[in-house]
Design an enzyme around this catalytic site. Structure first.
Site, PDB file in Angstrom:
ATOM      1  N   HIS A   1       0.978  -1.209  -0.223  1.00  0.00           N
ATOM      2  CA  HIS A   1       0.046   0.105   0.089  1.00  0.00           C
ATOM      3  C   HIS A   1       1.007   1.305  -0.143  1.00  0.00           C
ATOM      4  O   HIS A   1       0.381   2.416  -0.467  1.00  0.00           O
ATOM      5  CB  HIS A   1      -0.953   0.081   1.117  1.00  0.00           C
TER       6      HIS A   1
ATOM      7  N   GLU B   1      -2.697 -12.777 -15.551  1.00  0.00           N
ATOM      8  CA  GLU B   1      -2.110 -12.954 -14.209  1.00  0.00           C
ATOM      9  C   GLU B   1      -1.485 -14.248 -13.929  1.00  0.00           C
ATOM     10  O   GLU B   1      -0.388 -14.534 -13.054  1.00  0.00           O
ATOM     11  CB  GLU B   1      -2.971 -12.491 -13.289  1.00  0.00           C
TER      12      GLU B   1
ATOM     13  N   ARG C   1       3.064 -11.300  -2.877  1.00  0.00           N
ATOM     14  CA  ARG C   1       3.258  -9.905  -3.478  1.00  0.00           C
ATOM     15  C   ARG C   1       3.127  -8.786  -2.230  1.00  0.00           C
ATOM     16  O   ARG C   1       3.708  -7.720  -2.397  1.00  0.00           O
ATOM     17  CB  ARG C   1       2.481  -9.500  -4.534  1.00  0.00           C
TER      18      ARG C   1
ATOM     19  N   CYS D   1      -2.176  -3.288 -17.127  1.00  0.00           N
ATOM     20  CA  CYS D   1      -2.878  -2.470 -16.457  1.00  0.00           C
ATOM     21  C   CYS D   1      -2.079  -2.853 -14.861  1.00  0.00           C
ATOM     22  O   CYS D   1      -2.646  -2.100 -14.024  1.00  0.00           O
ATOM     23  CB  CYS D   1      -4.302  -3.042 -16.337  1.00  0.00           C
TER      24      CYS D   1
END
Length: 567
Positions: free
Chosen positions: A197, A421, A455, A492
Protein backbone atom coordinates in the site's frame (compact mmCIF):
# COMPACT_ATOMS: atom_id res chain seq x y z
CA UNK A 1 37.55 10.95 -2.23
CA UNK A 2 40.51 9.52 -0.30
CA UNK A 3 42.87 7.54 -2.60
CA UNK A 4 45.33 6.45 0.08
CA UNK A 5 45.97 2.67 0.09
CA UNK A 6 43.89 0.80 2.63
CA UNK A 7 41.32 3.58 3.05
CA UNK A 8 37.84 3.30 1.57
CA UNK A 9 35.53 6.15 0.70
CA UNK A 10 32.43 6.23 2.91
CA UNK A 11 29.31 4.71 1.41
CA UNK A 12 27.03 7.45 0.18
CA UNK A 13 24.45 5.56 -1.86
CA UNK A 14 22.16 3.02 -0.20
CA UNK A 15 20.23 0.60 -2.41
CA UNK A 16 16.61 -0.36 -1.95
CA UNK A 17 13.75 -1.05 -4.35
CA UNK A 18 12.43 1.96 -6.25
CA UNK A 19 8.63 1.93 -6.36
CA UNK A 20 7.67 5.51 -7.23
CA UNK A 21 9.93 7.45 -9.63
CA UNK A 22 11.23 10.95 -9.04
CA UNK A 23 14.01 12.85 -7.30
CA UNK A 24 13.62 14.61 -3.96
CA UNK A 25 15.95 15.87 -1.27
CA UNK A 26 15.42 16.94 2.31
CA UNK A 27 16.14 16.22 5.96
CA UNK A 28 15.09 12.88 7.40
CA UNK A 29 12.07 12.74 9.70
CA UNK A 30 11.38 9.33 11.15
CA UNK A 31 7.84 8.07 11.64
CA UNK A 32 6.45 8.78 15.08
CA UNK A 33 7.25 5.96 17.49
CA UNK A 34 4.43 3.74 18.72
CA UNK A 35 3.53 3.87 22.43
CA UNK A 36 5.53 1.74 24.82
CA UNK A 37 4.10 -1.60 25.88
CA UNK A 38 1.92 -0.99 28.97
CA UNK A 39 2.87 -2.71 32.21
CA UNK A 40 0.94 -5.85 33.13
CA UNK A 41 0.48 -4.72 36.70
CA UNK A 42 -3.03 -5.11 38.05
CA UNK A 43 -5.40 -2.35 39.03
CA UNK A 44 -5.11 -1.19 42.65
CA UNK A 45 -7.56 -2.46 45.24
CA UNK A 46 -10.79 -0.53 45.17
CA UNK A 47 -10.41 0.52 41.55
CA UNK A 48 -13.60 0.62 39.48
CA UNK A 49 -12.98 -2.29 37.09
CA UNK A 50 -16.18 -1.65 35.12
CA UNK A 51 -15.22 1.96 34.55
CA UNK A 52 -11.78 0.84 33.35
CA UNK A 53 -13.39 -1.65 30.94
CA UNK A 54 -15.64 1.11 29.62
CA UNK A 55 -12.55 3.17 28.79
CA UNK A 56 -11.66 0.60 26.12
CA UNK A 57 -14.83 1.23 24.16
CA UNK A 58 -14.57 5.01 24.57
CA UNK A 59 -10.94 5.08 23.36
CA UNK A 60 -11.70 2.82 20.41
CA UNK A 61 -14.60 5.07 19.44
CA UNK A 62 -12.38 8.16 19.69
CA UNK A 63 -9.81 6.58 17.37
CA UNK A 64 -12.48 5.46 14.90
CA UNK A 65 -14.14 8.89 14.86
CA UNK A 66 -10.78 10.58 14.26
CA UNK A 67 -10.01 8.30 11.33
CA UNK A 68 -13.46 8.90 9.82
CA UNK A 69 -12.98 12.66 10.12
CA UNK A 70 -9.65 12.33 8.34
CA UNK A 71 -11.26 10.10 5.68
CA UNK A 72 -13.70 12.86 4.82
CA UNK A 73 -10.77 15.06 3.76
CA UNK A 74 -9.35 12.66 1.16
CA UNK A 75 -10.65 10.61 -1.75
CA UNK A 76 -10.23 7.31 -3.56
CA UNK A 77 -8.06 4.60 -2.08
CA UNK A 78 -6.86 6.88 0.73
CA UNK A 79 -10.43 7.26 1.96
CA UNK A 80 -11.03 3.53 1.70
CA UNK A 81 -7.93 2.79 3.77
CA UNK A 82 -8.94 5.21 6.53
CA UNK A 83 -12.52 3.97 6.62
CA UNK A 84 -11.31 0.36 6.81
CA UNK A 85 -8.97 1.22 9.69
CA UNK A 86 -11.83 3.00 11.47
CA UNK A 87 -14.00 -0.11 11.14
CA UNK A 88 -11.18 -2.19 12.59
CA UNK A 89 -10.94 0.16 15.59
CA UNK A 90 -14.65 -0.40 16.21
CA UNK A 91 -14.38 -4.16 15.78
CA UNK A 92 -16.70 -5.53 18.53
CA UNK A 93 -14.59 -8.65 19.01
CA UNK A 94 -11.45 -6.61 19.71
CA UNK A 95 -13.22 -4.21 22.08
CA UNK A 96 -15.10 -6.97 23.91
CA UNK A 97 -12.02 -9.17 24.25
CA UNK A 98 -9.98 -6.30 25.65
CA UNK A 99 -12.74 -5.34 28.11
CA UNK A 100 -13.07 -8.98 29.18
CA UNK A 101 -9.36 -9.13 29.99
CA UNK A 102 -9.66 -5.96 32.05
CA UNK A 103 -12.47 -7.49 34.10
CA UNK A 104 -11.01 -11.00 34.42
CA UNK A 105 -7.41 -10.07 35.22
CA UNK A 106 -7.92 -6.56 36.65
CA UNK A 107 -5.69 -5.14 33.91
CA UNK A 108 -5.53 -1.51 32.89
CA UNK A 109 -7.51 -0.66 29.77
CA UNK A 110 -4.28 -0.06 27.86
CA UNK A 111 -2.88 -3.46 28.82
CA UNK A 112 -6.15 -5.18 27.96
CA UNK A 113 -6.12 -3.67 24.46
CA UNK A 114 -2.44 -4.52 24.01
CA UNK A 115 -2.98 -8.20 24.83
CA UNK A 116 -6.25 -8.61 22.93
CA UNK A 117 -4.84 -7.01 19.77
CA UNK A 118 -1.62 -8.99 20.12
CA UNK A 119 -3.54 -12.25 20.11
CA UNK A 120 -5.50 -11.26 16.98
CA UNK A 121 -2.37 -10.09 15.17
CA UNK A 122 -0.53 -13.33 15.95
CA UNK A 123 -3.46 -15.38 14.66
CA UNK A 124 -3.39 -13.44 11.40
CA UNK A 125 0.36 -13.89 11.01
CA UNK A 126 -0.06 -17.61 11.46
CA UNK A 127 -2.56 -17.72 8.60
CA UNK A 128 0.03 -16.22 6.25
CA UNK A 129 -0.54 -14.47 2.89
CA UNK A 130 -3.02 -11.61 2.81
CA UNK A 131 -4.22 -12.31 6.35
CA UNK A 132 -0.67 -11.87 7.64
CA UNK A 133 -0.60 -8.44 6.02
CA UNK A 134 -3.69 -7.49 8.02
CA UNK A 135 -1.75 -8.10 11.24
CA UNK A 136 0.02 -4.79 10.68
CA UNK A 137 -3.34 -3.03 10.52
CA UNK A 138 -4.37 -4.56 13.87
CA UNK A 139 -1.08 -3.42 15.40
CA UNK A 140 -1.64 0.10 14.07
CA UNK A 141 -5.14 0.22 15.59
CA UNK A 142 -3.78 -1.12 18.89
CA UNK A 143 -1.12 1.58 19.00
CA UNK A 144 -3.66 4.31 18.35
CA UNK A 145 -6.05 3.11 21.04
CA UNK A 146 -3.26 2.65 23.57
CA UNK A 147 -1.97 6.15 22.81
CA UNK A 148 -5.41 7.59 23.58
CA UNK A 149 -5.67 5.57 26.79
CA UNK A 150 -2.21 6.58 28.02
CA UNK A 151 -2.41 10.20 26.90
CA UNK A 152 0.62 9.92 24.61
CA UNK A 153 1.03 11.30 21.10
CA UNK A 154 -0.61 9.29 18.35
CA UNK A 155 1.94 7.42 16.25
CA UNK A 156 2.22 8.44 12.63
CA UNK A 157 3.59 11.00 10.21
CA UNK A 158 5.39 13.76 12.14
CA UNK A 159 4.75 17.48 11.87
CA UNK A 160 7.75 19.57 10.86
CA UNK A 161 8.17 23.26 9.95
CA UNK A 162 9.85 22.30 6.67
CA UNK A 163 9.24 19.55 4.08
CA UNK A 164 11.06 16.30 4.84
CA UNK A 165 11.90 12.78 3.74
CA UNK A 166 9.81 10.32 5.74
CA UNK A 167 11.74 7.26 6.95
CA UNK A 168 10.04 4.29 8.63
CA UNK A 169 10.25 0.57 9.15
CA UNK A 170 6.98 0.44 7.22
CA UNK A 171 3.85 2.55 6.98
CA UNK A 172 0.42 1.50 8.17
CA UNK A 173 -2.49 2.11 5.75
CA UNK A 174 -3.75 5.00 7.87
CA UNK A 175 -0.30 6.63 7.67
CA UNK A 176 -0.07 6.35 3.89
CA UNK A 177 -3.62 7.62 3.46
CA UNK A 178 -2.73 10.90 5.16
CA UNK A 179 0.51 11.59 3.30
CA UNK A 180 0.67 15.18 2.09
CA UNK A 181 2.98 15.73 -0.93
CA UNK A 182 3.45 19.34 0.18
CA UNK A 183 5.10 18.11 3.42
CA UNK A 184 6.49 14.69 2.54
CA UNK A 185 9.04 15.03 -0.26
CA UNK A 186 9.92 11.34 -0.40
CA UNK A 187 9.43 8.06 1.46
CA UNK A 188 11.98 5.44 2.49
CA UNK A 189 10.98 2.26 4.30
CA UNK A 190 12.94 -0.76 5.51
CA UNK A 191 10.09 -3.11 4.62
CA UNK A 192 7.40 -3.18 1.95
CA UNK A 193 7.44 -4.13 -1.71
CA UNK A 194 6.53 -2.83 -5.17
CA UNK A 195 2.83 -3.61 -4.67
CA UNK A 196 2.49 -2.68 -0.98
CA UNK A 197 0.00 0.00 0.00
CA UNK A 198 2.96 2.35 0.60
CA UNK A 199 4.14 1.93 -2.99
CA UNK A 200 0.69 2.26 -4.52
CA UNK A 201 -0.23 5.38 -2.53
CA UNK A 202 3.16 6.98 -3.21
CA UNK A 203 2.69 6.52 -6.95
CA UNK A 204 -0.85 7.89 -6.83
CA UNK A 205 0.41 10.99 -4.99
CA UNK A 206 3.54 11.44 -7.09
CA UNK A 207 5.87 11.06 -4.08
CA UNK A 208 9.26 9.45 -4.84
CA UNK A 209 9.61 6.28 -2.78
CA UNK A 210 12.16 3.57 -2.04
CA UNK A 211 11.17 0.46 -0.05
CA UNK A 212 12.99 -2.63 1.25
CA UNK A 213 16.07 -0.62 2.23
CA UNK A 214 17.56 -2.77 4.96
CA UNK A 215 18.48 -0.93 8.15
CA UNK A 216 16.84 2.29 7.00
CA UNK A 217 16.13 3.59 10.51
CA UNK A 218 19.75 3.17 11.61
CA UNK A 219 21.32 4.40 8.37
CA UNK A 220 19.05 7.43 8.05
CA UNK A 221 18.90 9.20 11.43
CA UNK A 222 16.66 12.12 12.24
CA UNK A 223 17.70 15.33 10.51
CA UNK A 224 20.28 13.88 8.12
CA UNK A 225 20.13 15.29 4.59
CA UNK A 226 19.40 12.73 1.86
CA UNK A 227 18.57 12.55 -1.83
CA UNK A 228 15.97 9.93 -2.81
CA UNK A 229 15.86 8.55 -6.36
CA UNK A 230 12.60 6.64 -6.56
CA UNK A 231 13.33 5.38 -10.05
CA UNK A 232 16.77 3.91 -9.36
CA UNK A 233 15.85 2.85 -5.83
CA UNK A 234 18.76 4.69 -4.20
CA UNK A 235 19.16 7.02 -1.24
CA UNK A 236 22.22 9.29 -1.26
CA UNK A 237 23.57 10.48 2.07
CA UNK A 238 24.66 14.09 2.44
CA UNK A 239 23.89 15.14 -1.16
CA UNK A 240 26.06 17.82 -2.76
CA UNK A 241 25.08 21.06 -4.41
CA UNK A 242 24.61 19.40 -7.81
CA UNK A 243 22.31 16.78 -6.29
CA UNK A 244 20.21 19.41 -4.59
CA UNK A 245 19.99 21.40 -7.80
CA UNK A 246 18.74 18.34 -9.69
CA UNK A 247 16.16 17.61 -7.00
CA UNK A 248 14.94 21.21 -6.99
CA UNK A 249 14.62 21.18 -10.77
CA UNK A 250 12.66 17.93 -10.64
CA UNK A 251 10.32 19.28 -7.95
CA UNK A 252 9.65 22.44 -9.93
CA UNK A 253 9.03 20.72 -13.23
CA UNK A 254 5.39 20.63 -14.29
CA UNK A 255 4.45 18.10 -16.95
CA UNK A 256 1.15 17.83 -18.75
CA UNK A 257 -0.34 15.26 -21.09
CA UNK A 258 -1.82 16.26 -24.44
CA UNK A 259 -4.16 13.27 -24.52
CA UNK A 260 -2.25 11.19 -27.06
CA UNK A 261 0.41 8.69 -26.00
CA UNK A 262 3.05 7.96 -28.61
CA UNK A 263 6.73 7.26 -29.13
CA UNK A 264 9.17 9.76 -30.66
CA UNK A 265 8.48 8.36 -34.16
CA UNK A 266 4.70 8.48 -33.77
CA UNK A 267 3.90 4.90 -32.77
CA UNK A 268 0.68 5.21 -30.77
CA UNK A 269 0.48 3.81 -27.25
CA UNK A 270 -2.82 4.56 -25.53
CA UNK A 271 -2.23 5.80 -21.97
CA UNK A 272 -5.18 4.81 -19.81
CA UNK A 273 -6.03 5.01 -16.12
CA UNK A 274 -6.71 2.48 -13.38
CA UNK A 275 -9.75 3.49 -11.32
CA UNK A 276 -11.83 1.97 -8.57
CA UNK A 277 -14.90 4.22 -8.37
CA UNK A 278 -16.54 7.35 -9.76
CA UNK A 279 -14.17 9.68 -7.88
CA UNK A 280 -11.23 7.91 -9.45
CA UNK A 281 -12.82 8.17 -12.87
CA UNK A 282 -13.29 11.91 -12.43
CA UNK A 283 -9.61 12.29 -11.51
CA UNK A 284 -8.58 10.22 -14.51
CA UNK A 285 -10.66 12.35 -16.85
CA UNK A 286 -9.17 15.52 -15.36
CA UNK A 287 -5.67 14.12 -15.95
CA UNK A 288 -6.45 13.64 -19.64
CA UNK A 289 -6.36 9.84 -19.63
CA UNK A 290 -7.29 8.41 -23.02
CA UNK A 291 -9.68 6.03 -21.33
CA UNK A 292 -9.86 3.54 -18.49
CA UNK A 293 -7.74 0.43 -18.82
CA UNK A 294 -8.82 -1.10 -15.52
CA UNK A 295 -12.10 -0.37 -13.80
CA UNK A 296 -12.05 -2.37 -10.57
CA UNK A 297 -15.65 -3.20 -9.73
CA UNK A 298 -14.99 -4.55 -6.23
CA UNK A 299 -16.12 -1.29 -4.60
CA UNK A 300 -19.72 -2.35 -5.23
CA UNK A 301 -19.23 -5.58 -3.29
CA UNK A 302 -16.85 -4.89 -0.43
CA UNK A 303 -18.17 -4.55 3.11
CA UNK A 304 -21.44 -6.20 2.12
CA UNK A 305 -22.95 -9.30 3.63
CA UNK A 306 -24.97 -9.93 0.47
CA UNK A 307 -24.51 -9.52 -3.26
CA UNK A 308 -25.59 -6.01 -4.42
CA UNK A 309 -28.63 -5.87 -6.67
CA UNK A 310 -28.35 -5.49 -10.43
CA UNK A 311 -29.94 -2.06 -10.13
CA UNK A 312 -27.38 -0.91 -7.54
CA UNK A 313 -24.51 -2.19 -9.65
CA UNK A 314 -25.86 -0.57 -12.80
CA UNK A 315 -26.14 2.82 -11.11
CA UNK A 316 -22.60 2.59 -9.74
CA UNK A 317 -21.10 1.56 -13.08
CA UNK A 318 -22.90 4.35 -14.91
CA UNK A 319 -21.28 6.92 -12.64
CA UNK A 320 -17.87 5.73 -13.85
CA UNK A 321 -18.76 5.34 -17.53
CA UNK A 322 -20.28 8.83 -17.64
CA UNK A 323 -16.81 10.40 -17.31
CA UNK A 324 -15.56 8.85 -20.58
CA UNK A 325 -18.18 9.29 -23.33
CA UNK A 326 -16.93 7.91 -26.63
CA UNK A 327 -13.78 6.48 -25.03
CA UNK A 328 -12.74 3.02 -23.97
CA UNK A 329 -13.51 1.76 -20.48
CA UNK A 330 -12.27 -1.73 -19.64
CA UNK A 331 -14.44 -3.18 -16.88
CA UNK A 332 -12.94 -6.00 -14.86
CA UNK A 333 -15.47 -8.38 -13.41
CA UNK A 334 -15.37 -9.08 -9.71
CA UNK A 335 -11.92 -10.10 -8.47
CA UNK A 336 -13.00 -11.57 -5.14
CA UNK A 337 -10.82 -13.84 -3.06
CA UNK A 338 -7.24 -13.66 -1.72
CA UNK A 339 -6.88 -10.05 -0.49
CA UNK A 340 -10.58 -9.29 -1.17
CA UNK A 341 -12.63 -11.94 0.67
CA UNK A 342 -16.42 -11.69 0.44
CA UNK A 343 -18.61 -13.57 2.92
CA UNK A 344 -21.26 -14.45 0.34
CA UNK A 345 -18.81 -15.66 -2.30
CA UNK A 346 -15.43 -16.83 -0.98
CA UNK A 347 -14.17 -19.27 1.61
CA UNK A 348 -11.98 -17.50 4.17
CA UNK A 349 -10.83 -20.87 5.51
CA UNK A 350 -8.84 -21.68 2.36
CA UNK A 351 -5.29 -22.65 3.30
CA UNK A 352 -3.79 -20.58 0.46
CA UNK A 353 -6.36 -18.11 -0.89
CA UNK A 354 -3.95 -16.64 -3.48
CA UNK A 355 -4.04 -20.06 -5.16
CA UNK A 356 -7.67 -20.73 -4.38
CA UNK A 357 -11.12 -19.76 -5.60
CA UNK A 358 -10.66 -16.17 -6.69
CA UNK A 359 -11.47 -14.03 -9.70
CA UNK A 360 -13.33 -15.86 -12.46
CA UNK A 361 -13.08 -19.09 -10.46
CA UNK A 362 -15.79 -17.86 -8.10
CA UNK A 363 -18.25 -18.43 -10.97
CA UNK A 364 -17.75 -22.17 -10.49
CA UNK A 365 -19.29 -21.87 -7.05
CA UNK A 366 -21.75 -19.01 -7.67
CA UNK A 367 -22.38 -18.56 -11.41
CA UNK A 368 -25.34 -16.26 -10.75
CA UNK A 369 -23.08 -13.57 -9.26
CA UNK A 370 -21.14 -13.27 -12.54
CA UNK A 371 -24.34 -13.41 -14.58
CA UNK A 372 -25.89 -10.60 -12.54
CA UNK A 373 -22.75 -8.49 -12.88
CA UNK A 374 -22.63 -8.90 -16.65
CA UNK A 375 -26.31 -7.94 -16.77
CA UNK A 376 -25.53 -4.76 -14.83
CA UNK A 377 -22.50 -3.90 -16.97
CA UNK A 378 -24.56 -4.36 -20.14
CA UNK A 379 -27.32 -2.13 -18.78
CA UNK A 380 -24.84 0.57 -17.80
CA UNK A 381 -23.14 0.36 -21.21
CA UNK A 382 -26.48 0.75 -22.97
CA UNK A 383 -27.33 3.82 -20.90
CA UNK A 384 -23.98 5.60 -21.36
CA UNK A 385 -21.80 6.49 -24.34
CA UNK A 386 -18.49 4.93 -23.27
CA UNK A 387 -16.98 2.12 -25.34
CA UNK A 388 -17.28 -0.73 -22.85
CA UNK A 389 -14.85 -3.64 -22.91
CA UNK A 390 -15.12 -6.39 -20.28
CA UNK A 391 -12.42 -8.69 -18.94
CA UNK A 392 -12.23 -11.52 -16.45
CA UNK A 393 -9.51 -11.89 -13.80
CA UNK A 394 -7.53 -15.07 -13.05
CA UNK A 395 -8.10 -16.83 -16.36
CA UNK A 396 -5.83 -19.88 -16.64
CA UNK A 397 -7.21 -22.04 -19.46
CA UNK A 398 -8.56 -21.79 -22.98
CA UNK A 399 -11.87 -23.24 -21.80
CA UNK A 400 -12.26 -20.50 -19.18
CA UNK A 401 -11.65 -17.81 -21.78
CA UNK A 402 -14.12 -19.40 -24.18
CA UNK A 403 -16.79 -19.69 -21.49
CA UNK A 404 -16.36 -16.08 -20.37
CA UNK A 405 -16.55 -14.71 -23.92
CA UNK A 406 -19.75 -16.69 -24.47
CA UNK A 407 -21.25 -15.36 -21.22
CA UNK A 408 -20.48 -11.80 -22.26
CA UNK A 409 -21.96 -12.35 -25.72
CA UNK A 410 -25.15 -13.62 -24.13
CA UNK A 411 -25.54 -10.20 -22.53
CA UNK A 412 -24.69 -8.28 -25.71
CA UNK A 413 -21.14 -7.43 -24.57
CA UNK A 414 -19.09 -7.94 -27.73
CA UNK A 415 -15.62 -6.89 -26.50
CA UNK A 416 -14.64 -9.58 -24.00
CA UNK A 417 -11.08 -10.15 -22.87
CA UNK A 418 -8.96 -11.77 -20.20
CA UNK A 419 -6.50 -10.75 -17.55
CA UNK A 420 -3.11 -12.44 -17.88
CA UNK A 421 -2.01 -12.97 -14.28
CA UNK A 422 -1.42 -16.71 -14.29
CA UNK A 423 1.69 -17.97 -16.14
CA UNK A 424 -0.47 -20.58 -17.91
CA UNK A 425 -2.46 -17.79 -19.57
CA UNK A 426 0.72 -16.14 -20.86
CA UNK A 427 2.01 -19.42 -22.28
CA UNK A 428 -1.37 -20.12 -23.90
CA UNK A 429 -1.94 -16.56 -25.10
CA UNK A 430 -2.27 -17.63 -28.75
CA UNK A 431 -5.18 -20.05 -28.35
CA UNK A 432 -6.75 -17.95 -25.58
CA UNK A 433 -6.73 -14.89 -27.82
CA UNK A 434 -8.23 -16.92 -30.63
CA UNK A 435 -11.34 -16.74 -28.43
CA UNK A 436 -10.95 -13.53 -26.42
CA UNK A 437 -10.85 -10.11 -28.09
CA UNK A 438 -7.98 -8.70 -26.03
CA UNK A 439 -5.70 -9.38 -23.09
CA UNK A 440 -4.49 -7.17 -20.26
CA UNK A 441 -1.44 -8.21 -18.24
CA UNK A 442 -1.81 -7.75 -14.49
CA UNK A 443 1.87 -7.49 -13.62
CA UNK A 444 1.31 -7.50 -9.85
CA UNK A 445 -0.17 -10.99 -9.72
CA UNK A 446 1.80 -12.29 -12.68
CA UNK A 447 5.00 -11.42 -10.83
CA UNK A 448 3.70 -13.08 -7.67
CA UNK A 449 2.93 -16.33 -9.45
CA UNK A 450 6.01 -16.40 -11.67
CA UNK A 451 8.39 -15.78 -8.77
CA UNK A 452 6.40 -17.79 -6.17
CA UNK A 453 6.66 -14.76 -3.86
CA UNK A 454 3.72 -13.29 -1.95
CA UNK A 455 3.39 -9.78 -3.37
CA UNK A 456 2.37 -8.45 0.04
CA UNK A 457 5.42 -9.81 1.84
CA UNK A 458 8.05 -7.11 2.26
CA UNK A 459 10.86 -9.56 2.97
CA UNK A 460 10.50 -10.83 -0.62
CA UNK A 461 10.42 -7.39 -2.23
CA UNK A 462 13.43 -8.20 -4.41
CA UNK A 463 11.47 -11.10 -5.94
CA UNK A 464 8.18 -9.20 -6.17
CA UNK A 465 9.63 -6.95 -8.84
CA UNK A 466 8.15 -6.73 -12.34
CA UNK A 467 11.66 -6.08 -13.70
CA UNK A 468 12.39 -9.77 -13.16
CA UNK A 469 13.46 -11.13 -16.58
CA UNK A 470 11.24 -14.19 -16.15
CA UNK A 471 8.22 -11.92 -15.80
CA UNK A 472 9.21 -9.86 -18.83
CA UNK A 473 9.61 -13.03 -20.89
CA UNK A 474 6.02 -14.00 -20.11
CA UNK A 475 4.83 -10.51 -21.10
CA UNK A 476 6.72 -11.01 -24.36
CA UNK A 477 5.08 -14.41 -24.83
CA UNK A 478 1.64 -12.86 -24.26
CA UNK A 479 2.34 -10.18 -26.87
CA UNK A 480 3.51 -12.87 -29.30
CA UNK A 481 0.21 -14.69 -28.84
CA UNK A 482 -1.67 -11.44 -29.37
CA UNK A 483 0.23 -10.74 -32.59
CA UNK A 484 -0.61 -14.23 -33.88
CA UNK A 485 -4.30 -13.50 -33.49
CA UNK A 486 -4.15 -9.77 -34.28
CA UNK A 487 -5.45 -9.03 -30.78
CA UNK A 488 -4.23 -6.11 -28.65
CA UNK A 489 -2.37 -6.73 -25.40
CA UNK A 490 -2.26 -4.10 -22.67
CA UNK A 491 -0.72 -3.82 -19.21
CA UNK A 492 -2.76 -2.61 -16.26
CA UNK A 493 -0.48 -3.58 -13.37
CA UNK A 494 1.67 -1.18 -11.38
CA UNK A 495 4.57 -1.80 -13.80
CA UNK A 496 2.91 0.51 -16.34
CA UNK A 497 3.45 3.49 -14.03
CA UNK A 498 7.25 3.13 -14.13
CA UNK A 499 8.41 5.29 -17.09
CA UNK A 500 11.52 3.17 -17.71
CA UNK A 501 9.59 -0.09 -17.55
CA UNK A 502 6.87 1.39 -19.76
CA UNK A 503 9.47 1.74 -22.53
CA UNK A 504 10.34 -1.95 -22.14
CA UNK A 505 6.68 -2.98 -22.26
CA UNK A 506 6.10 -1.04 -25.47
CA UNK A 507 9.23 -2.65 -26.93
CA UNK A 508 7.81 -6.08 -26.08
CA UNK A 509 4.66 -5.29 -28.08
CA UNK A 510 2.24 -3.90 -25.49
CA UNK A 511 -0.36 -1.65 -27.14
CA UNK A 512 -1.86 0.15 -24.12
CA UNK A 513 -0.61 1.09 -20.68
CA UNK A 514 -2.98 1.69 -17.78
CA UNK A 515 -1.78 3.30 -14.55
CA UNK A 516 -2.55 5.70 -11.74
CA UNK A 517 -3.55 9.01 -13.40
CA UNK A 518 -0.71 10.94 -11.79
CA UNK A 519 1.87 8.79 -13.58
CA UNK A 520 0.54 9.46 -17.08
CA UNK A 521 2.48 12.70 -17.85
CA UNK A 522 5.81 11.16 -16.83
CA UNK A 523 5.25 7.99 -18.87
CA UNK A 524 4.09 10.09 -21.84
CA UNK A 525 7.19 12.31 -21.66
CA UNK A 526 9.62 9.36 -21.67
CA UNK A 527 7.84 7.58 -24.50
CA UNK A 528 7.73 10.78 -26.53
CA UNK A 529 11.52 11.00 -26.27
CA UNK A 530 12.12 7.37 -27.31
CA UNK A 531 11.49 5.87 -30.74
CA UNK A 532 9.99 2.42 -31.19
CA UNK A 533 13.24 0.82 -32.34
CA UNK A 534 14.98 2.02 -29.17
CA UNK A 535 12.08 0.64 -27.12
CA UNK A 536 12.65 -2.73 -28.75
CA UNK A 537 16.40 -2.63 -28.16
CA UNK A 538 15.97 -1.82 -24.49
CA UNK A 539 13.27 -4.48 -24.12
CA UNK A 540 15.72 -7.04 -25.50
CA UNK A 541 18.39 -5.86 -23.08
CA UNK A 542 15.99 -6.25 -20.15
CA UNK A 543 14.70 -9.67 -21.17
CA UNK A 544 18.25 -10.95 -21.69
CA UNK A 545 19.40 -9.73 -18.25
CA UNK A 546 19.96 -12.26 -15.48
CA UNK A 547 18.34 -10.30 -12.66
CA UNK A 548 15.83 -7.54 -12.00
CA UNK A 549 18.64 -5.26 -10.85
CA UNK A 550 20.59 -5.82 -14.07
CA UNK A 551 17.51 -5.33 -16.23
CA UNK A 552 16.64 -2.05 -14.51
CA UNK A 553 20.23 -0.79 -14.66
CA UNK A 554 20.60 -1.63 -18.36
CA UNK A 555 17.44 0.20 -19.33
CA UNK A 556 18.01 3.24 -17.16
CA UNK A 557 21.54 3.59 -18.53
CA UNK A 558 20.07 3.54 -22.04
CA UNK A 559 17.51 6.25 -21.29
CA UNK A 560 19.35 9.52 -20.55
CA UNK A 561 15.98 11.27 -20.77
CA UNK A 562 15.17 9.90 -17.30
CA UNK A 563 17.89 12.03 -15.70
CA UNK A 564 16.84 15.03 -17.79
CA UNK A 565 13.29 14.69 -16.51
CA UNK A 566 14.27 13.95 -12.91
CA UNK A 567 12.90 10.40 -13.10
Amino acid sequence: MNDQPGLRAPVRDLQGVGVSPGLAAGPVAQLGAPPAEPSRGTLPAGADVEAEADRVRAAAEEVAAGLETAAATVEGQARELLETTAQMARDPSLVKTAARRVRADRLTAARGVWEAAGTVAEQLRTLGGYMAERAQDVTDVRNRIVAVLTGTALPGVPTRPEPFVLVAQDLAPADTALLDPARVRAIVTAEGGPTSHTAILARSLGIPAVVALAGALDALPEGRAVLVDGGAGTVRLDPGADDLERAAAAAGRQRSFDGRGRTADGHEVALLANVGDARGAAAAAAAGAEGIGLFRTEFCFLDRAEEPSVADQTAAYREVLAHFPGRKVVVRTLDAGADKPLPFLTDTAEANPALGVRGLRTARRSPAVLDHQLEAIAAAAAAEEAQVWVMAPMVATVAEAESFVAACAAHGLDRAGVMVEVPAAALLAGPILARAHFASVGTNDLTQYVMAADRLLGSLADLSDSWQPAVLRLVEETCRGGAQQSRPVGVCGEAAADPALAVVLVGLGVATLSMTPRAIPDVAAVLAATDLQRCRELARAAVDAESAEEARARVRAGLPVLAELGL
